[in-house]
Design a protein around this motif. Sequence first.
Motif, PDB file in Angstrom:
ATOM      1  N   TRP A   1      42.555  31.652  39.105  1.00 44.40           N
ATOM      2  CA  TRP A   1      42.850  32.909  38.405  1.00 44.40           C
ATOM      3  C   TRP A   1      44.199  33.485  38.805  1.00 44.40           C
ATOM      4  CZ3 TRP A   1      42.063  38.280  40.433  1.00 44.40           C
ATOM      5  CH2 TRP A   1      42.082  38.318  41.832  1.00 44.40           C
TER       6      TRP A   1
ATOM      7  N   TRP B   1      37.484  30.674  45.903  1.00 44.22           N
ATOM      8  CA  TRP B   1      37.500  31.166  44.513  1.00 44.22           C
ATOM      9  C   TRP B   1      38.173  30.115  43.634  1.00 44.22           C
ATOM     10  CZ3 TRP B   1      33.940  34.072  43.078  1.00 44.22           C
ATOM     11  CH2 TRP B   1      33.980  34.758  41.863  1.00 44.22           C
TER      12      TRP B   1
ATOM     13  N   ASN C   1      30.118  43.620  48.081  1.00 46.93           N
ATOM     14  CA  ASN C   1      31.235  42.678  48.149  1.00 46.93           C
ATOM     15  C   ASN C   1      32.540  43.434  47.924  1.00 46.93           C
ATOM     16  OD1 ASN C   1      31.904  39.750  48.137  1.00 46.93           O
ATOM     17  ND2 ASN C   1      32.534  40.084  45.997  1.00 46.93           N
TER      18      ASN C   1
ATOM     19  N   GLN D   1      35.780  39.112  50.317  1.00 46.52           N
ATOM     20  CA  GLN D   1      36.361  38.244  49.274  1.00 46.52           C
ATOM     21  C   GLN D   1      37.429  37.308  49.831  1.00 46.52           C
ATOM     22  OE1 GLN D   1      37.660  40.433  45.804  1.00 46.52           O
ATOM     23  NE2 GLN D   1      35.651  41.344  45.460  1.00 46.52           N
TER      24      GLN D   1
ATOM     25  N   GLU E   1      32.189  32.175  37.998  1.00 43.22           N
ATOM     26  CA  GLU E   1      33.411  32.982  38.140  1.00 43.22           C
ATOM     27  C   GLU E   1      33.398  34.194  37.213  1.00 43.22           C
ATOM     28  OE1 GLU E   1      36.971  30.659  38.259  1.00 43.22           O
ATOM     29  OE2 GLU E   1      38.271  32.403  37.990  1.00 43.22           O
ATOM     30  N   ASN E   2      32.878  34.042  36.027  1.00 39.18           N
ATOM     31  CA  ASN E   2      32.810  35.162  35.069  1.00 39.18           C
ATOM     32  C   ASN E   2      31.481  35.261  34.322  1.00 39.18           C
ATOM     33  OD1 ASN E   2      35.581  36.392  35.099  1.00 39.18           O
ATOM     34  ND2 ASN E   2      36.147  34.267  34.653  1.00 39.18           N
TER      35      ASN E   2
ATOM     36  N   HIS F   1      40.836  37.320  49.307  1.00 39.79           N
ATOM     37  CA  HIS F   1      41.981  36.961  48.469  1.00 39.79           C
ATOM     38  C   HIS F   1      43.220  37.325  49.274  1.00 39.79           C
ATOM     39  CE1 HIS F   1      39.646  36.000  44.944  1.00 39.79           C
ATOM     40  NE2 HIS F   1      38.995  37.151  45.032  1.00 39.79           N
TER      41      HIS F   1
ATOM     42  N   GLN G   1      35.469  44.403  33.960  1.00 42.95           N
ATOM     43  CA  GLN G   1      34.739  43.474  33.084  1.00 42.95           C
ATOM     44  C   GLN G   1      33.371  44.039  32.656  1.00 42.95           C
ATOM     45  OE1 GLN G   1      36.214  39.890  35.648  1.00 42.95           O
ATOM     46  NE2 GLN G   1      35.808  39.019  33.640  1.00 42.95           N
TER      47      GLN G   1
ATOM     48  N   TRP H   1      29.956  46.634  38.748  1.00 39.05           N
ATOM     49  CA  TRP H   1      31.392  46.536  39.058  1.00 39.05           C
ATOM     50  C   TRP H   1      32.139  47.336  38.010  1.00 39.05           C
ATOM     51  CZ3 TRP H   1      34.765  41.633  37.861  1.00 39.05           C
ATOM     52  CH2 TRP H   1      35.991  41.715  38.545  1.00 39.05           C
TER      53      TRP H   1
ATOM     54  N   LYS I   1      29.024  38.238  34.591  1.00 37.71           N
ATOM     55  CA  LYS I   1      29.574  39.601  34.551  1.00 37.71           C
ATOM     56  C   LYS I   1      29.025  40.344  33.331  1.00 37.71           C
ATOM     57  CE  LYS I   1      33.539  38.376  37.360  1.00 37.71           C
ATOM     58  NZ  LYS I   1      34.990  38.017  37.390  1.00 37.71           N
TER      59      LYS I   1
ATOM     60  N   ASN J   1      30.080  45.547  43.538  1.00 36.39           N
ATOM     61  CA  ASN J   1      31.358  44.893  43.831  1.00 36.39           C
ATOM     62  C   ASN J   1      32.469  45.939  43.846  1.00 36.39           C
ATOM     63  OD1 ASN J   1      32.924  42.530  44.259  1.00 36.39           O
ATOM     64  ND2 ASN J   1      33.400  42.342  42.065  1.00 36.39           N
ATOM     65  N   GLU J   2      33.289  45.892  44.880  1.00 39.72           N
ATOM     66  CA  GLU J   2      34.538  46.673  44.934  1.00 39.72           C
ATOM     67  C   GLU J   2      34.312  48.178  44.754  1.00 39.72           C
ATOM     68  OE1 GLU J   2      37.245  44.725  42.188  1.00 39.72           O
ATOM     69  OE2 GLU J   2      37.280  42.908  43.410  1.00 39.72           O
TER      70      GLU J   2
ATOM     71  N   GLU K   1      35.183  34.695  48.246  1.00 43.76           N
ATOM     72  CA  GLU K   1      36.148  34.389  47.172  1.00 43.76           C
ATOM     73  C   GLU K   1      37.490  33.926  47.738  1.00 43.76           C
ATOM     74  OE1 GLU K   1      36.509  37.603  44.326  1.00 43.76           O
ATOM     75  OE2 GLU K   1      34.378  38.066  44.393  1.00 43.76           O
TER      76      GLU K   1
ATOM     77  N   HIS L   1      27.002  36.793  40.665  1.00 44.39           N
ATOM     78  CA  HIS L   1      28.192  37.648  40.739  1.00 44.39           C
ATOM     79  C   HIS L   1      28.481  38.209  39.355  1.00 44.39           C
ATOM     80  CE1 HIS L   1      32.200  38.892  42.121  1.00 44.39           C
ATOM     81  NE2 HIS L   1      32.680  38.379  41.013  1.00 44.39           N
TER      82      HIS L   1
HETATM   83  C1  XIL Z   1      38.347  37.148  38.389  1.00 46.40           C
HETATM   84  C2  XIL Z   1      38.223  35.809  37.661  1.00 46.40           C
HETATM   85  O1  XIL Z   1      38.576  34.787  38.547  1.00 46.40           O
HETATM   86  C3  XIL Z   1      39.115  35.803  36.456  1.00 46.40           C
HETATM   87  O2  XIL Z   1      38.869  34.629  35.672  1.00 46.40           O
HETATM   88  C4  XIL Z   1      38.867  37.030  35.585  1.00 46.40           C
HETATM   89  O3  XIL Z   1      39.798  37.050  34.537  1.00 46.40           O
HETATM   90  C5  XIL Z   1      39.000  38.291  36.415  1.00 46.40           C
HETATM   91  O4  XIL Z   1      38.121  38.220  37.521  1.00 46.40           O
HETATM   92  N1  XIL Z   1      37.327  39.860  42.591  1.00 46.40           N
HETATM   93  C6  XIL Z   1      36.144  39.504  42.014  1.00 46.40           C
HETATM   94  C7  XIL Z   1      36.112  38.447  40.983  1.00 46.40           C
HETATM   95  O5  XIL Z   1      35.096  39.997  42.452  1.00 46.40           O
HETATM   96  O6  XIL Z   1      35.110  38.653  40.032  1.00 46.40           O
HETATM   97  C8  XIL Z   1      37.441  38.317  40.280  1.00 46.40           C
HETATM   98  O7  XIL Z   1      37.375  37.189  39.406  1.00 46.40           O
HETATM   99  C9  XIL Z   1      38.552  38.165  41.292  1.00 46.40           C
HETATM  100  C10 XIL Z   1      38.634  39.377  42.175  1.00 46.40           C
END
Ligand code: XIL
Length: 350
Positions: A317, A309, A205, A239, A80-81, A241, A124, A121, A84, A163-164, A269, A117
């Motif tokens: 998160w 995710w 992504n 992703q 998840e992190n 979300h 982070q 990006w 990074k 990413n993004e 995600e 992952h």
């Molecule tokens: C999020 C994590 O879940 C958190 O713990 C962190 O604080 C911030 O990042 N898109 C992404 C992920 O590509 O890396 C992100 O993850 C959520 C949104």
Amino acid sequence: MTGRTTRSAAIAVAFGLAVVTAYTQTRPGAEAKPLPGTPLRELAQAEGRRVGTAVQARALERDRAYGQLVAGQFSSVTPENEMKWDVVAPEQGTFEFGPADEIVGRAHDAGQVVRGHTLVWHSQTPGWLGPLDAEELRAAMLEHIARVAGHFRGRVATWDVVNEAITDRGRLRRSVFLQRLGPGYVAQAFRAAREADPDAKLFINDFGIEGINPKSDRLYALVRELKAQGAPVDGVGFQMHVNLKGVPADFAANLRRFVALGVEVAVTEADVALRQPASEGDLAAQARVFTDALRGCLEVAKCRSFTFWGFTDSRSWIPENQPGFGRATLLDSRLRPKPAYEAVQRALGP
Ligand code: XIL
């Protein structure tokens, strides 16, 4: 030890326990209560797909039930992190792979693949990138990709290389990379990743690209341009979300147009955030949204991997990052299945 230090130590211990309890909701050494029915990874395997989750190294180390569920339910994991940039290279020139290695090692033992992952990006990133000029930043990006993808060579099946990179309005995001390196940074990152690990599948992504909209249109154009230039893009990660507004009706159609460009697609995600407090009706609606997302992917042969995710509300998160929302995953904070879990089982099932 004086009375005062004893007392403050006791308070510190009590406070620490309270924090740990609030966080995990299950005792760290406790076994996972087995979930009813066939594990998700077996159902996915029967369909020729992988089902994954984001994982946290600290949770794997400290919470036995969490680790058992990761190993038992999923055939793919995404740190998840832990991979990074700010985690692997908090200081310029030093690389720290401990937590990521822990995840990759356990995944190997559990017969899982790892989705790496992420390499490039805007979020982070370590503070030391800030003052670099264009030439220094380019060198740092290329070194980062070479070192990180090189370290995990052969052990990470897929990388989210970039990413993004796109904004909601359908432009290239004005990240430090775009501003200092120009739009060519994307192709350059992919070339560097291919060189560092020739066998990894390389993905771009993003979020908010599930339906056909200005953002996914721009990403579509970008992937087409990258392909035309011979940049090694193998896949696009969606992703997912989302919330109770649901999955866009044209999700599968959108996946298909990307596949027609000659790339794979994946859901990378998935979570479905609920406004708090959530009702029983919200939980049922959430189950339907997860079902729609999964069905969209299953409709498309080149959508071989679907990652959540996180899988428990206690480690999601969402509450921290989207105040007022929560309960976005398949299991509640005590690792009990929600309606969404059973819905996913049914959607994956024969
Ligand atoms: C999020 C994590 O879940 C958190 O713990 C962190 O604080 C911030 O990042 N898109 C992404 C992920 O590509 O890396 C992100 O993850 C959520 C949104």
